[in-house]
Design an enzyme around this catalytic site. Structure first.
Site, short mmCIF file in Angstrom:
data_model
loop_
_atom_site.label_atom_id
_atom_site.label_comp_id
_atom_site.label_asym_id
_atom_site.label_seq_id
_atom_site.Cartn_x
_atom_site.Cartn_y
_atom_site.Cartn_z
CD GLU A 42 -2.58 1.30 2.65
OE1 GLU A 42 -2.84 0.25 3.27
OE2 GLU A 42 -2.93 2.42 3.05
NE ARG A 46 -0.94 8.35 4.83
CZ ARG A 46 -0.91 7.51 5.84
NH1 ARG A 46 0.01 7.62 6.77
NH2 ARG A 46 -1.80 6.55 5.93
CB THR A 70 -3.66 8.18 2.05
OG1 THR A 70 -2.79 7.41 2.88
CG2 THR A 70 -4.15 9.36 2.86
CE LYS A 130 -6.46 2.31 6.70
NZ LYS A 130 -5.08 2.34 6.22
#
Ligand code: 3PG
Length: 213
Positions: A42, A46, A70, A130
């Site tokens: 993942e 960011r 994200t 998640k």
């Protein structure tokens, strides 16, 4: 044919949650993690280098299953599908994000932390979520409580998960796998210490295999 979230997460003893600041680190980092038994990656959006990092890993590390993390809005979801991400992860969810995931067909692991959020995602057809931020939202005891009224949902908890507490999470029936950043410490990435990262990944892989067989 592309894999579903379930199929992808079954291949992940642990999902490394990565913040890549320099795209030149992306390929050696991905190779180090894959060498340690962690193929599902993942890469979070960011950092300014995130998209380029994802593209390079997709192009140069075929054994990795490369996802974007994200992903918080429809535009990002569409872009990640366009560049060929195998999956996307979000810390939460919005109606716009869910619609974009459906439209693109790219598997999304949407985030939830409360029963109402989980119920909303069940309404949208999701059964793998998640759980974020895991430790801060009540961790293992919260997930145990949720499995009573909402047993149809499985979780990938992230946020405060590490080698020291992953066994407690994996002992629960509603945990498909766990995610975290501990397998790729920032200092090791910055130093290009790929050996340490493979060692941390292997340690996590071995522990999960010992627990799950
Ligand atoms: C995430 O986005 O899933 C978390 O930032 C990872 O949390 P951790 O750094 O506590 O592992």
């Amino acid at each position: 044919m592309s894999l579903s979230s379930r199929e992808i997460l079954f291949k992940a003893p642990v999902v490394p949650v990565l913040v890549i600041e320099d795209a030149n680190d992306a390929v050696p980092l991905a190779k180090a993690l894959v060498a340690g038994g962690l193929p599902v990656l993942e890469i979070t959006l960011r950092s300014a280098a995130a998209e380029e990092s994802i593209k390079r890993i997709i192009a140069e590390v075929p054994d990795a299953i490369t996802g974007a993390g994200t992903v918080i809005n429809a535009k990002q979801m569409e872009r990640m599908a366009e560049i060929g991400c195998a999956f996307a992860v979000s810390p939460g969810h919005t109606e716009g994000l869910l619609k974009a995931a459906k439209d693109t067909g790219c598997p999304l692991l949407p985030g939830a932390g409360t029963p109402s959020e989980i119920m909303n995602l069940i309404d949208h057809g999701y059964d793998i979520l998640k759980f974020f931020p895991a430790e801060q939202q009540g961790g293992v005891s919260m997930l145990k409580a949720i499995s009573g009224p909402l047993p149809q949902v499985s979780f990938c908890p992230t946020g405060g998960v590490s080698l020291s507490n992953l066994a407690d999470y994996l002992a629960l029936p509603n945990i498909i796998t766990v995610g975290g950043s501990w397998v790729a410490p920032k200092d090791a990435v910055k130093a290009g210490d790929w050996g340490t990262i493979t060692k941390l990944a292997q340690e996590a892989t071995d522990k999960v295999k010992a627990l799950r067989g």
